[in-house]
Scaffold this active site. Structure first.
Site, PDB file in Angstrom:
ATOM      1  N   ARG A   1       0.809  -1.235   0.000  1.00  0.00           N
ATOM      2  CA  ARG A   1       0.000   0.000   0.000  1.00  0.00           C
ATOM      3  C   ARG A   1       0.838   1.279   0.000  1.00  0.00           C
ATOM      4  O   ARG A   1       0.311   2.364  -0.218  1.00  0.00           O
ATOM      5  CB  ARG A   1      -0.962  -0.007   1.195  1.00  0.00           C
ATOM      6  CG  ARG A   1      -2.228  -0.794   0.894  1.00  0.00           C
ATOM      7  CD  ARG A   1      -3.213  -0.669   2.015  1.00  0.00           C
ATOM      8  NE  ARG A   1      -2.842  -1.508   3.161  1.00  0.00           N
ATOM      9  CZ  ARG A   1      -3.222  -1.253   4.412  1.00  0.00           C
ATOM     10  NH1 ARG A   1      -3.946  -0.190   4.687  1.00  0.00           N
ATOM     11  NH2 ARG A   1      -2.870  -2.064   5.388  1.00  0.00           N
TER      12      ARG A   1
ATOM     13  N   GLY B   1      -5.765  -8.885  14.995  1.00  0.00           N
ATOM     14  CA  GLY B   1      -6.018 -10.090  15.765  1.00  0.00           C
ATOM     15  C   GLY B   1      -6.702  -9.705  17.072  1.00  0.00           C
ATOM     16  O   GLY B   1      -6.269  -8.783  17.758  1.00  0.00           O
TER      17      GLY B   1
ATOM     18  N   GLU C   1      -7.318 -14.175  14.465  1.00  0.00           N
ATOM     19  CA  GLU C   1      -7.114 -13.191  13.399  1.00  0.00           C
ATOM     20  C   GLU C   1      -8.458 -12.747  12.841  1.00  0.00           C
ATOM     21  O   GLU C   1      -9.424 -13.532  12.798  1.00  0.00           O
ATOM     22  CB  GLU C   1      -6.238 -13.799  12.297  1.00  0.00           C
ATOM     23  CG  GLU C   1      -4.810 -14.031  12.729  1.00  0.00           C
ATOM     24  CD  GLU C   1      -4.140 -12.783  13.266  1.00  0.00           C
ATOM     25  OE1 GLU C   1      -4.175 -11.729  12.590  1.00  0.00           O
ATOM     26  OE2 GLU C   1      -3.593 -12.828  14.389  1.00  0.00           O
TER      27      GLU C   1
ATOM     28  N   ARG D   1      25.879  28.368   3.242  1.00  0.00           N
ATOM     29  CA  ARG D   1      26.221  27.018   2.797  1.00  0.00           C
ATOM     30  C   ARG D   1      27.399  26.458   3.607  1.00  0.00           C
ATOM     31  O   ARG D   1      27.926  27.121   4.496  1.00  0.00           O
ATOM     32  CB  ARG D   1      26.500  27.059   1.303  1.00  0.00           C
ATOM     33  CG  ARG D   1      25.210  27.370   0.498  1.00  0.00           C
ATOM     34  CD  ARG D   1      25.486  27.520  -0.976  1.00  0.00           C
ATOM     35  NE  ARG D   1      26.264  26.409  -1.498  1.00  0.00           N
ATOM     36  CZ  ARG D   1      27.035  26.476  -2.587  1.00  0.00           C
ATOM     37  NH1 ARG D   1      27.153  27.607  -3.259  1.00  0.00           N
ATOM     38  NH2 ARG D   1      27.704  25.423  -2.988  1.00  0.00           N
TER      39      ARG D   1
ATOM     40  N   TYR E   1      35.825  30.476  -9.127  1.00  0.00           N
ATOM     41  CA  TYR E   1      35.992  29.239  -9.893  1.00  0.00           C
ATOM     42  C   TYR E   1      36.440  29.600 -11.302  1.00  0.00           C
ATOM     43  O   TYR E   1      35.767  30.366 -12.004  1.00  0.00           O
ATOM     44  CB  TYR E   1      34.631  28.519  -9.912  1.00  0.00           C
ATOM     45  CG  TYR E   1      34.627  27.169 -10.561  1.00  0.00           C
ATOM     46  CD1 TYR E   1      35.527  26.178 -10.171  1.00  0.00           C
ATOM     47  CD2 TYR E   1      33.685  26.865 -11.546  1.00  0.00           C
ATOM     48  CE1 TYR E   1      35.491  24.927 -10.757  1.00  0.00           C
ATOM     49  CE2 TYR E   1      33.651  25.614 -12.137  1.00  0.00           C
ATOM     50  CZ  TYR E   1      34.558  24.644 -11.741  1.00  0.00           C
ATOM     51  OH  TYR E   1      34.529  23.403 -12.319  1.00  0.00           O
TER      52      TYR E   1
HETATM   53  C1  UD1 Z   1      -0.411  -9.243  12.702  1.00  0.00           C
HETATM   54  C2  UD1 Z   1      -0.979 -10.161  13.762  1.00  0.00           C
HETATM   55  C3  UD1 Z   1      -2.247  -9.544  14.307  1.00  0.00           C
HETATM   56  C4  UD1 Z   1      -1.993  -8.157  14.869  1.00  0.00           C
HETATM   57  C5  UD1 Z   1      -1.323  -7.299  13.808  1.00  0.00           C
HETATM   58  C6  UD1 Z   1      -0.881  -5.989  14.395  1.00  0.00           C
HETATM   59  C7  UD1 Z   1      -0.351 -12.372  13.026  1.00  0.00           C
HETATM   60  C8  UD1 Z   1      -0.799 -13.622  12.370  1.00  0.00           C
HETATM   61  N1  UD1 Z   1      -1.268 -11.433  13.164  1.00  0.00           N
HETATM   62  O1  UD1 Z   1      -1.358  -9.087  11.679  1.00  0.00           O
HETATM   63  O2  UD1 Z   1      -2.771 -10.347  15.329  1.00  0.00           O
HETATM   64  O3  UD1 Z   1      -3.186  -7.554  15.308  1.00  0.00           O
HETATM   65  O4  UD1 Z   1      -0.151  -7.966  13.284  1.00  0.00           O
HETATM   66  O5  UD1 Z   1      -0.412  -5.153  13.386  1.00  0.00           O
HETATM   67  O6  UD1 Z   1       0.779 -12.286  13.451  1.00  0.00           O
HETATM   68  N2  UD1 Z   1       5.872 -10.189   8.191  1.00  0.00           N
HETATM   69  C9  UD1 Z   1       6.987 -10.904   7.825  1.00  0.00           C
HETATM   70  N3  UD1 Z   1       6.832 -12.066   7.170  1.00  0.00           N
HETATM   71  C10 UD1 Z   1       5.623 -12.566   6.865  1.00  0.00           C
HETATM   72  C11 UD1 Z   1       4.471 -11.839   7.239  1.00  0.00           C
HETATM   73  C12 UD1 Z   1       4.636 -10.653   7.912  1.00  0.00           C
HETATM   74  O7  UD1 Z   1       8.118 -10.487   8.090  1.00  0.00           O
HETATM   75  O8  UD1 Z   1       5.573 -13.655   6.264  1.00  0.00           O
HETATM   76  C13 UD1 Z   1       6.065  -8.928   8.914  1.00  0.00           C
HETATM   77  C14 UD1 Z   1       5.470  -7.738   8.208  1.00  0.00           C
HETATM   78  O9  UD1 Z   1       6.447  -7.130   7.374  1.00  0.00           O
HETATM   79  C15 UD1 Z   1       5.112  -6.837   9.372  1.00  0.00           C
HETATM   80  C16 UD1 Z   1       4.784  -7.807  10.484  1.00  0.00           C
HETATM   81  O10 UD1 Z   1       5.373  -9.036  10.136  1.00  0.00           O
HETATM   82  O11 UD1 Z   1       6.215  -6.057   9.790  1.00  0.00           O
HETATM   83  C17 UD1 Z   1       3.283  -7.989  10.678  1.00  0.00           C
HETATM   84  O12 UD1 Z   1       2.733  -8.442   9.460  1.00  0.00           O
HETATM   85  P1  UD1 Z   1       1.340  -7.912   8.928  1.00  0.00           P
HETATM   86  O13 UD1 Z   1       0.977  -8.657   7.700  1.00  0.00           O
HETATM   87  O14 UD1 Z   1       1.322  -6.438   8.920  1.00  0.00           O
HETATM   88  O15 UD1 Z   1       0.436  -8.350  10.148  1.00  0.00           O
HETATM   89  P2  UD1 Z   1      -0.988  -8.998  10.108  1.00  0.00           P
HETATM   90  O16 UD1 Z   1      -0.921 -10.363   9.541  1.00  0.00           O
HETATM   91  O17 UD1 Z   1      -1.899  -8.030   9.521  1.00  0.00           O
END
Ligand code: UD1
Ligand code: CA
Length: 476
Positions: free
Chosen positions: A16, A145, A160, A351, A405
């Site tokens: 996004r 969640g 979730e 500068r 210069y």
């Molecule tokens: C997650 C939580 C949710 C919580 C929310 C808060 C889970 C399953 N759910 O939701 O309960 O309310 O965060 O914001 O954990 N990321 C990875 N690898 C992946 C997936 C995600 O590194 O495979 C990282 C993302 O870059 C991000 C963070 O994990 O920094 C959270 O991922 P995101 O998809 O935003 O969280 P949700 O699944 O929406």
């Protein structure tokens, strides 16, 4: 006291944001989001931090490995997660790298504004081998969640949004994405995760129900300040957190006595070019008008006044100086200094290497670069001073420039004390104007002038009396 190891999830794409830059490298106050999160690890005095990268991994790692958080005491490691199969899968990748015996604090690389005190309380809540969740109550919990509790208010699990029943969706207490958990327990639970859910992902949040089943106490540390757990998913959210962060910084300065005309129109940023921290050090009775942007380290001495709409980076401004509106000062790496009671602007540009003494006056549309102006020197209008050494009380006329210069190299101009440079002069460097000398307006001076001399170098004035201008020719 148990040792802390920080796990930062930073593999997600951030679709996004609609940007080519990985989300965790988007900047808040000039600093990548991920670096804000690493600062939290530093505040917690963690022994290690593991960053889980995926999308744009090489770029994230390159931008982070070197850019040390100030006073970083922890060991920093990167682990890649490819493909991204959920938050549980992300943490699984880090398990082989986790040290034994510690408490793991799970953070997100896109949640920059969590207070260190909040994290300390969370860690305290996990003491003695518990699972501690940071939770928050949101008026609109869509997407998050939900924290499911039993009739005794004990946490039972996290569901979730996409897996939740209507009744569960009505729950407004949500998981923030931040938890503290003993490493030993985390290992065991992660090994048991499955992806049997609405998104076909491995959910880290499933470990909560496992803890309950294993009889491990689960505590929820609930906060009310949603900003502390707010993530960045879109340019709008990034801007909202930027304003919140800037307001925090403005408040802290005002508590020290700095008078900001409007704390909502104030910005202090890291210098993204060098990574120098945004830091504004103010003496007593400093006044800052609206819409000023400070970058890198800026010092303002006692009683300094900054007019509206100034941009000031990497500079030291001494006591009593007045910077009039729309002035741009950027010391970059060399720095820029303004002496006591100097008057700068409006519309002035200082500068790198501009070093101005006491009571120097720099007026509108005057540019100063790599030049020293001694006490009381003045350049009040439309002028350029580059690679110049200007003595005390020199008056530098409107429209005059140093031609520093030659197309290949830069040369210095020396203007000794009390010299008077007329308007519209070109001083072709290298050249010296001796002390007390006078340069006639409109002169191009390419040869040095001894002290006390008048130098004039321009076409002689011609006067033709009763001069008839050409008349217009008849048409056709
Ligand atoms: C997650 C939580 C949710 C919580 C929310 C808060 C889970 C399953 N759910 O939701 O309960 O309310 O965060 O914001 O954990 N990321 C990875 N690898 C992946 C997936 C995600 O590194 O495979 C990282 C993302 O870059 C991000 C963070 O994990 O920094 C959270 O991922 P995101 O998809 O935003 O969280 P949700 O699944 O929406
Ligand atoms: Ca997700």
């Amino acid at each position: 006291m148990t040792q802390l190891d920080i796990l930062i999830m930073a593999a997600g794409k951030g679709t996004r944001m609609k940007s080519r830059i990985p989300k965790v490298l988007q900047r808040l106050a000039g600093r990548p989001l991920l670096h804000h999160v690493l600062d939290q690890a530093a505040h917690l005095q963690a022994r290690s931090a593991i960053v889980i990268t995926g999308h744009g991994a090489a770029e994230v790692e390159a931008a982070t490995a070197g850019a040390a958080s100030a006073g970083r005491t922890f060991e920093l490691e990167f682990v890649r997660q490819e493909p991204q199969l959920g938050t549980g899968h992300a943490v699984q990748q880090a398990v082989p790298h986790l040290r034994d015996g510690g408490t793991v604090v799970v953070l997100s690389g896109d949640v920059p504004l969590t207070h260190a005190d909040t994290l300390r309380s969370l860690v305290a809540a996990s003491a003695g081998g518990q699972l501690a969740l940071l939770t928050v109550t949101l008026p609109d919990p869509t997407g998050y969640g939900r924290i499911v509790r039993d009739t005794h208010d004990q946490v039972q699990g996290i569901v979730e949004h996409k897996d939740a029943t209507e009744a569960q969706r009505a729950i407004t207490e949500v998981y923030s994405g931040i938890m503290a958990v003993p490493a030993r327990l985390l290992r065991g639970w992660l090994a048991r995760l499955t992806n049997h859910n609405a998104q076909g992902e491995y959910y880290l949040t499933d470990i909560v129900a496992m803890a309950v089943a294993d009889g491990v106490p689960v505590s929820a540390h609930r906060i009310t300040d949603a900003l502390q757990v707010a993530g960045v998913n879109s340019p709008m959210q990034l801007a909202e957190l930027e304003r919140a962060h800037q307001l925090r910084q403005a408040r802290a300065l005002m508590e020290q006595g700095v008078r900001l005309a409007d704390p909502a129109r104030f910005d202090l940023r890291d210098d993204a070019r060098t990574g120098v921290r945004g830091e504004l050090v103010c003496g007593q009775d400093v006044e800052i008008d609206v819409n000023c942007v400070f970058t890198g380290r800026v010092e303002l001495g006692e009683g300094v006044q900054i007019g509206a709409n100034c941009c000031i980076a990497n500079a030291r401004i001494a006591a009593g100086a007045v910077i009039h509106p729309f002035t741009h000062i950027d010391g970059e790496k060399l720095g820029a200094t303004v002496g006591e009671r100097a008057l700068i602007g409006p519309f002035a540009r200082l500068r790198p290497g501009a070093q101005l003494g006491r009571e120097v006056h720099i007026g509108n549309f005057v540019e100063v670069k790599n030049s020293t102006l001694a006490d009381g020197a003045k350049a009040n209008h439309l002028a350029y001073l580059g690679d110049a050494t200007v003595g005390e009380r020199v008056n530098y006329g409107a429209g005059s420039i140093t031609a520093n210069y030659d197309g290949a190299n830069k040369h210095r101009t020396v203007i000794e004390a009390d010299a008077h440079i007329g308007s519209n002069c070109v001083l072709v460097a290298p050249v010296t104007i001796g002390a007390g000398g006078t340069v006639g307006g409109g002169s191009t001076i390419a040869k040095s002038v001894p002290p006390g001399a008048l130098s004039v170098a321009r076409g002689k004035q011609i006067i033709k009396e009763n001069w008839q201008r050409p008349a217009k020719l008849p048409k056709g």
